[in-house]
Enzyme design. Structure first.
Site, PDB file in Angstrom:
ATOM      1  N   ARG A  15       0.522 -26.274   9.648  1.00  0.00           N
ATOM      2  CA  ARG A  15      -0.316 -25.167  10.112  1.00  0.00           C
ATOM      3  C   ARG A  15       0.503 -24.125  10.869  1.00  0.00           C
ATOM      4  O   ARG A  15      -0.028 -23.108  11.296  1.00  0.00           O
ATOM      5  CB  ARG A  15      -1.438 -25.698  10.992  1.00  0.00           C
ATOM      6  CG  ARG A  15      -2.398 -26.519  10.150  1.00  0.00           C
ATOM      7  CD  ARG A  15      -3.699 -26.836  10.780  1.00  0.00           C
ATOM      8  NE  ARG A  15      -4.580 -27.340   9.750  1.00  0.00           N
ATOM      9  CZ  ARG A  15      -4.608 -28.616   9.349  1.00  0.00           C
ATOM     10  NH1 ARG A  15      -3.803 -29.494   9.888  1.00  0.00           N
ATOM     11  NH2 ARG A  15      -5.434 -28.999   8.399  1.00  0.00           N
ATOM     12  N   THR A  61      10.202 -29.927  10.943  1.00  0.00           N
ATOM     13  CA  THR A  61       9.191 -30.972  11.082  1.00  0.00           C
ATOM     14  C   THR A  61       9.587 -32.198  10.262  1.00  0.00           C
ATOM     15  O   THR A  61      10.705 -32.268   9.730  1.00  0.00           O
ATOM     16  CB  THR A  61       7.781 -30.406  10.766  1.00  0.00           C
ATOM     17  OG1 THR A  61       6.810 -31.398  11.077  1.00  0.00           O
ATOM     18  CG2 THR A  61       7.641 -29.985   9.313  1.00  0.00           C
ATOM     19  N   LYS A  65      13.581 -33.968  11.991  1.00  0.00           N
ATOM     20  CA  LYS A  65      13.833 -33.652  13.404  1.00  0.00           C
ATOM     21  C   LYS A  65      15.095 -34.330  13.959  1.00  0.00           C
ATOM     22  O   LYS A  65      15.793 -33.773  14.798  1.00  0.00           O
ATOM     23  CB  LYS A  65      12.631 -34.027  14.269  1.00  0.00           C
ATOM     24  CG  LYS A  65      11.415 -33.129  14.046  1.00  0.00           C
ATOM     25  CD  LYS A  65      10.314 -33.492  15.031  1.00  0.00           C
ATOM     26  CE  LYS A  65       9.029 -32.759  14.728  1.00  0.00           C
ATOM     27  NZ  LYS A  65       7.996 -33.011  15.747  1.00  0.00           N
ATOM     28  N   ASP A 101       8.167 -29.584  21.797  1.00  0.00           N
ATOM     29  CA  ASP A 101       7.009 -30.463  22.016  1.00  0.00           C
ATOM     30  C   ASP A 101       6.899 -30.814  23.496  1.00  0.00           C
ATOM     31  O   ASP A 101       5.797 -31.087  23.996  1.00  0.00           O
ATOM     32  CB  ASP A 101       7.159 -31.770  21.212  1.00  0.00           C
ATOM     33  CG  ASP A 101       6.912 -31.546  19.730  1.00  0.00           C
ATOM     34  OD1 ASP A 101       6.183 -30.600  19.378  1.00  0.00           O
ATOM     35  OD2 ASP A 101       7.465 -32.321  18.919  1.00  0.00           O
TER      36      ASP A 101
END
Ligand code: ATR
Length: 282
Positions: A15, A61, A65, A101
């Protein structure tokens, strides 16, 4: 025109293009943000070549990673702590990697609970010990908590996490077996699910919250569905809940700033847009 990417394998469900595309339009910037599907065998080459393809940087992603962590030339302190990189950019000709994150989760907690929420939190209980748990623990370690307990089905992974992150900061870090959660719950004023339990298609996280303090905060990083069975159970007990969507939105902020030079805002309108997309695909 500035170009950025999100690289993964598979990538079609990401997304991130929706988030960054929304901001590009919102701030009237001449830029693009596109999905790039790169298989693991080709990732090293992609890291070397994305500059020549005209990209300023991008997001990384699953499953790249850790490879990105190993492949960059410089890392931020938070990427170093987590052992994974999700954001890439070039600075003075050097390939940098960050893990957003960490601030993403913390910014979402702060935005949801108001600054100073840590005052009432002595012990935080983190469920799970994967990559997401590392980012959550690294963020919590910078806050004035006394203790972070990491409980995982596979105890050795929780022990690895504690060994790798334990020396940072003054917060005590403890690894616990999953079965000991009921003993920790009465002290846990912040409970964070970082496991995949509760995600659409997965079994729910079935934890009896009856022993949790009445003023506990319960957070989930799963955002499909937005209200996981775990959050629903917490809300039914009258506990404060924090859903997983904000972490996804807030982790995008530092990358956008690096590539496009504007610090974007996480607004209710953006949240509604992503939520509509999630609902539409269920
Ligand atoms: P991520 O990078 O998103 O954190 P991960 O590294 O695969 O993903 O970690 C998934 C986490 O969910 C792990 O802590 C995993 O526990 P194990 O280390 O024992 O595998 C946890 N998890 C997944 N399914 C689970 C289940 N059925 N019960 C308990 N924990 C589970």
């Amino acid at each position: 025109m500035t170009k950025a990417f999100v690289v993964g394998h598979p990538i079609k469900h990401s997304r991130s293009p929706l988030i960054h595309g929304y901001w590009l339009k919102q701030y009237g910037l001449d830029g693009s943000y596109e999905r790039t599907d790169v298989a693991p065998v080709d990732f090293g080459e992609f890291l070397k070549s994305f500059r020549s393809l005209g990209f300023a940087g991008g997001n990384v992603t699953i499953p790249h990673k850790e490879a990105a962590f190993l492949g960059v030339e410089r890392r931020t302190a938070q990427a170093e702590r987590v052992g994974a990189v999700n954001t890439l950019w070039i600075e003075d000709g050097v390939l940098w990697g960050d893990n957003t994150d960490v601030p993403g989760f913390m910014a979402h907690l702060d935005a949801s609970l108001g600054t100073g929420w840590e005052r009432d939190v002595d012990t935080a209980l983190v469920l799970g010990a994967g990559g997401a748990a590392r980012a959550v623990v690294a963020g919590l370690q910078d806050r004035p908590l006394k203790r972070i307990v990491v409980a995982n089905r596979t105890l050795s992974k929780a022990e690895d996490l504690v060994r790798d992150l334990g020396s940072d900061g003054s917060v005590r870090l403890e690894a616990r077996a999953w079965e000991t959660i009921p003993q920790v719950l009465p002290q846990a004023r912040l409970i964070v699910n970082t496991t995949s339990l509760g995600m659409a298609g997965q079994p729910p996280l079935d934890l009896d919250l009856a022993r949790a303090p009445h003023d506990a905060i319960v957070a989930d990083i799963v955002y499909v569905p937005l209200q996981t069975p775990f959050l629903a159970a917490a809300a039914a007990r009258g506990l404060r809940t924090v859903d997983g969507l904000g972490m996804l939105l807030h982790q995008a902020v530092p990358g956008f700033r690096r590539w496009f030079g504007v610090t974007p805002e996480v607004t209710p309108a953006l949240r509604a847009l992503i939520l509509a997309d999630i609902e539409g695909h269920r």
